[in-house]
Scaffold this active site. Sequence first.
Site, PDB file in Angstrom:
ATOM      1  N   CYS B  84       0.840  -1.206   0.000  1.00  0.00           N
ATOM      2  CA  CYS B  84       0.000   0.000   0.000  1.00  0.00           C
ATOM      3  C   CYS B  84       0.871   1.251   0.000  1.00  0.00           C
ATOM      4  O   CYS B  84       1.550   1.532  -0.979  1.00  0.00           O
ATOM      5  CB  CYS B  84      -0.977  -0.055   1.177  1.00  0.00           C
ATOM      6  SG  CYS B  84      -2.299   1.157   1.078  1.00  0.00           S
ATOM      7  N   HIS B 194      -3.474  -5.755   1.094  1.00  0.00           N
ATOM      8  CA  HIS B 194      -2.738  -5.941   2.352  1.00  0.00           C
ATOM      9  C   HIS B 194      -2.609  -7.404   2.773  1.00  0.00           C
ATOM     10  O   HIS B 194      -3.435  -7.888   3.548  1.00  0.00           O
ATOM     11  CB  HIS B 194      -3.446  -5.170   3.472  1.00  0.00           C
ATOM     12  CG  HIS B 194      -3.318  -3.694   3.343  1.00  0.00           C
ATOM     13  ND1 HIS B 194      -2.370  -2.965   4.025  1.00  0.00           N
ATOM     14  CD2 HIS B 194      -4.001  -2.815   2.582  1.00  0.00           C
ATOM     15  CE1 HIS B 194      -2.487  -1.693   3.705  1.00  0.00           C
ATOM     16  NE2 HIS B 194      -3.468  -1.564   2.829  1.00  0.00           N
ATOM     17  N   GLU B 196      -0.729  -8.582   4.956  1.00  0.00           N
ATOM     18  CA  GLU B 196      -0.517  -8.684   6.408  1.00  0.00           C
ATOM     19  C   GLU B 196      -1.831  -8.684   7.181  1.00  0.00           C
ATOM     20  O   GLU B 196      -1.850  -9.058   8.356  1.00  0.00           O
ATOM     21  CB  GLU B 196       0.405  -7.549   6.893  1.00  0.00           C
ATOM     22  CG  GLU B 196      -0.250  -6.193   7.126  1.00  0.00           C
ATOM     23  CD  GLU B 196      -0.534  -5.404   5.854  1.00  0.00           C
ATOM     24  OE1 GLU B 196      -0.521  -5.995   4.767  1.00  0.00           O
ATOM     25  OE2 GLU B 196      -0.795  -4.190   5.957  1.00  0.00           O
TER      26      GLU B 196
END
Lengths: 81, 226
Positions: B84, B194, B196
């Site tokens: 990002c 994302h 994560e």
Amino acid sequence: MGPEDRPVVRARVLIRPKSGILDPQGIAVQRALPALGFTGVSNVHVGRLVELDVEDPAQLDDMCRRLLANPLIEDYEIVAS
Amino acid sequence: MKTGVLQFPGSCDEIDALQAVRRVGDAVLLWHRDRDLQDVDAIIVPGGFSYGDYLRVGAIARFSPVMESVLEFAADGGLVLGICNGFQVLCEAGLLPGALLPNTSLRFVSRQVELEVVTADTPFTSACSPGRRLSIPAKHTTGRFWAPEEQLDALEAGGQVVLRYAEGHCFNGSARNIAGVCNESGNVMGLMPHPEHAVDGLVGGSADGLKLLESMARTVGARVAA
């Protein structure tokens, strides 16, 4: 002569999206104007204005290329007075 | 694998990145003023709004002291993953091609997206088969990947388009539905969604994000063994 007394040049850097790259902000503004009764407006683009006092205007171009603009996606124009 | 997760003023996903990558190895936070990368094997440049995203997204973070070390680390072949805002920083730093522009809708969008693995032989996707779908959240206002047409052709020909949004999932107007790209040598990658946030099926919608982190750990493991 103190540092604040050095002669400076007031400069303006106009940064705009490169032509050919979709500019949704410009489109949004262009579409909003007729709602207020303004007609005959085309090619609206929204960019940024950076104003700065510089001792050495010769550095402005380098500043633009390295930080103030991203030359891949933006055109810049230096106006020094 | 020991991973360094960068932390800029304005980062907001660095703790999720840290927790996520700890599932596949050790991890440390690296403050933006640090020059010492603490002998890490990989770097994650996390999401957020580094330095307030003033001027342009990612424009100021690239000049931080830690990024000088990251540039050297990447030049030596170290693995660098930008997520990002991290992707935006790596593009501004010239480590990745292209740039990220405001979403065509001009809106902040947060949703789960389906990604397609286009290139599986990268250090970030080696745990996936080509064409595999990954379900990962995306959340951004400035995620429209753009590069000149001839550069897009070169990226596709060179296998640098790593991830694409699956049909119907490209909400930001990215050129050729590109969600993630890597550099020419393949050791630096950036993506807008994302991974994560998708390491636990209970809270991330899926655990597909782990695939990217596992790929990195596998690459580092193979390097150490060699």
